[in-house]
Enzyme design. Structure first.
Site, mmCIF file in Angstrom:
data_model
loop_
_atom_site.group_PDB
_atom_site.id
_atom_site.type_symbol
_atom_site.label_atom_id
_atom_site.label_comp_id
_atom_site.label_asym_id
_atom_site.label_seq_id
_atom_site.Cartn_x
_atom_site.Cartn_y
_atom_site.Cartn_z
ATOM 1 C CE1 TYR A 141 30.116 -34.280 10.360
ATOM 2 C CE2 TYR A 141 28.194 -33.441 9.213
ATOM 3 C CZ TYR A 141 29.122 -33.337 10.231
ATOM 4 O OH TYR A 141 29.048 -32.286 11.113
ATOM 5 C CE LYS A 191 43.131 -25.402 12.886
ATOM 6 N NZ LYS A 191 43.302 -24.083 13.552
ATOM 7 C CG ASP A 223 41.237 -21.388 14.246
ATOM 8 O OD1 ASP A 223 41.306 -21.060 13.054
ATOM 9 O OD2 ASP A 223 42.235 -21.742 14.896
ATOM 10 C CG ASP A 247 26.668 -29.733 10.844
ATOM 11 O OD1 ASP A 247 25.668 -29.020 11.035
ATOM 12 O OD2 ASP A 247 26.759 -30.905 11.247
ATOM 13 C CG ASP A 251 23.676 -25.473 13.331
ATOM 14 O OD1 ASP A 251 23.040 -25.290 12.272
ATOM 15 O OD2 ASP A 251 23.599 -26.521 13.990
#
Length: 362
Positions: A141, A191, A223, A247, A251
């Site tokens: 970001y 990851k 994942d 993020d 959610d």
């Protein structure tokens, strides 16, 4: 106690939920003998419309001079097609960067009264109480270079995932400290089978973990973590991860609680003011209709009382008032089952304040 709070209502339902939250804080002040001073400023789309920038300098200065910041929401379809720096979200990203709000805390608690509001089976949700800690000022970001350019194969685009070891270390230390006062189990999500940034993340976590021998450190690929959150969420207590993974996962975890309208957050720096906001976003489809669920903002107020003002008793009183309102069957539209009555934003605010008074009087 006298505290200065910057209130940034923002866009969409932001003004509605922050308005109720300010009234809740005023009630806390009355009941416990504190004084909270509120000063307002613009951010996001409303700031763009008034000043041409999503983060005016006056807003940033007010935040720097405050003891804590209460934010509603930013964004909406009106501003979706501007360049990146002219979008409402740029104001929030800029505020995080300027105030070095590097650690985002998102607790996920399943209230027993809301078990039926979740899309998961009640037995899967039993005992869920987890804290997701998201690194907030690095990663994709904020990395440079970023942008588009024309090539002989059409448009090409680049985003850069950039982290320093120091940025990773400080959020991991915060996570270990939080895990230490919870159940002493920290899951670090990465990851590392693909990304160099994740390999550095994992190496740093292993190194710092040696300083916290009482905390069990577990690594999990992102994942797999996404799958485990819906398969067996009760296995998690404290979770830490980088910006984009956090993020997405937070959610996803919000739906464990039954609604995004139940998920609060706190964004903390080393020594400056904390930023407190609901996770649900601006919800422009219901803005101005008195339909928004203010409970995530109220829970964010409880986090402000706890983390910025160290008012543990007051924070618990707010949380208990919310719990009792839900236990007694009161719901906003997003939480109500088919055929159940639903309270408006202001009605839910009135109920929580009334229950808070009852909680204190007992």
């Amino acid at each position: 106690m006298i505290k200065q709070i910057a209130v940034l209502p923002g866009d969409g339902i932001g003004p509605e939920v922050t308005g109720e939250a300010v009234q809740l804080l005023e009630e806390v002040g009355i009941q416990f003998g504190h004084t909270f001073h509120f000063q307002y400023a613009d951010i996001g789309g409303c700031a763009l419309d008034k000043t041409g920038t999503p983060l005016p300098e006056e807003t940033l200065q007010l935040c720097r001079e405050s003891d804590a910041i209460l934010l509603g929401a930013v964004g909406g379809p009106k501003w979706d097609h501007g360049p990146g720096e002219k979008r409402p979200e740029a104001g929030l990203l800029g505020l995080r960067k300027e105030l070095q709000l590097y650690a985002n805390l998102r607790p996920v608690i399943v209230f027993p009264a809301l078990a039926n509001a979740s899309s998961l089976k009640a037995e899967v949700l039993e005992g869920v109480d987890l804290m997701i800690i998201r690194e907030l000022t690095g990663g994709l970001y904020f990395g440079q270079p970023r942008g588009r350019k024309q090539t002989d194969q059409g448009l090409a685009v680049v985003d850069t995932l950039y982290y320093t070891e120091a940025e990773i270390e400080r959020v991991l230390r915060k996570a270990f400290e939080i895990a230490r006062v919870r159940k002493k189990h920290l899951v670090s999500v990465d990851k590392a089978n693909v990304l160099d940034s994740s390999r550095l993340w994992r190496e740093t976590a292993d190194r710092i973990g040696k300083e916290y021998p009482d905390v069990k450190l577990e690594h999990m690929l992102v994942d797999n973590a996404a799958m485990q959150l819906v398969r067996k969420p009760s296995q998690f207590d404290t979770v830490v991860t980088e910006n984009m993974f956090g993020d997405i996962l937070s959610d996803e975890a919000a739906m464990l609680s039954g609604s995004l309208g139940m998920l609060p957050s706190a964004s903390l720096s080393e020594d400056g003011p904390g930023l407190y906001e609901p996770v649900h976003g601006s919800a422009p489809d219901i803005a101005g209709q008195n339909l928004a669920n203010p409970l995530a903002t109220f829970l964010s107020v409880a986090m402000m009382l706890k983390y910025s003002f160290h008012l543990e008793k007051e924070a618990q009183a707010v949380e208990q008032a919310i719990r009792k309102v839900l236990d007694d069957g009161y719901r906003t539209r997003d939480l109500a089952q088919e055929g159940e009555p639903a309270l408006s934003t202001t009605e839910m605010g009135e109920k929580v304040r009334a229950y808070l008074k009852q909680e204190i009087s007992v």
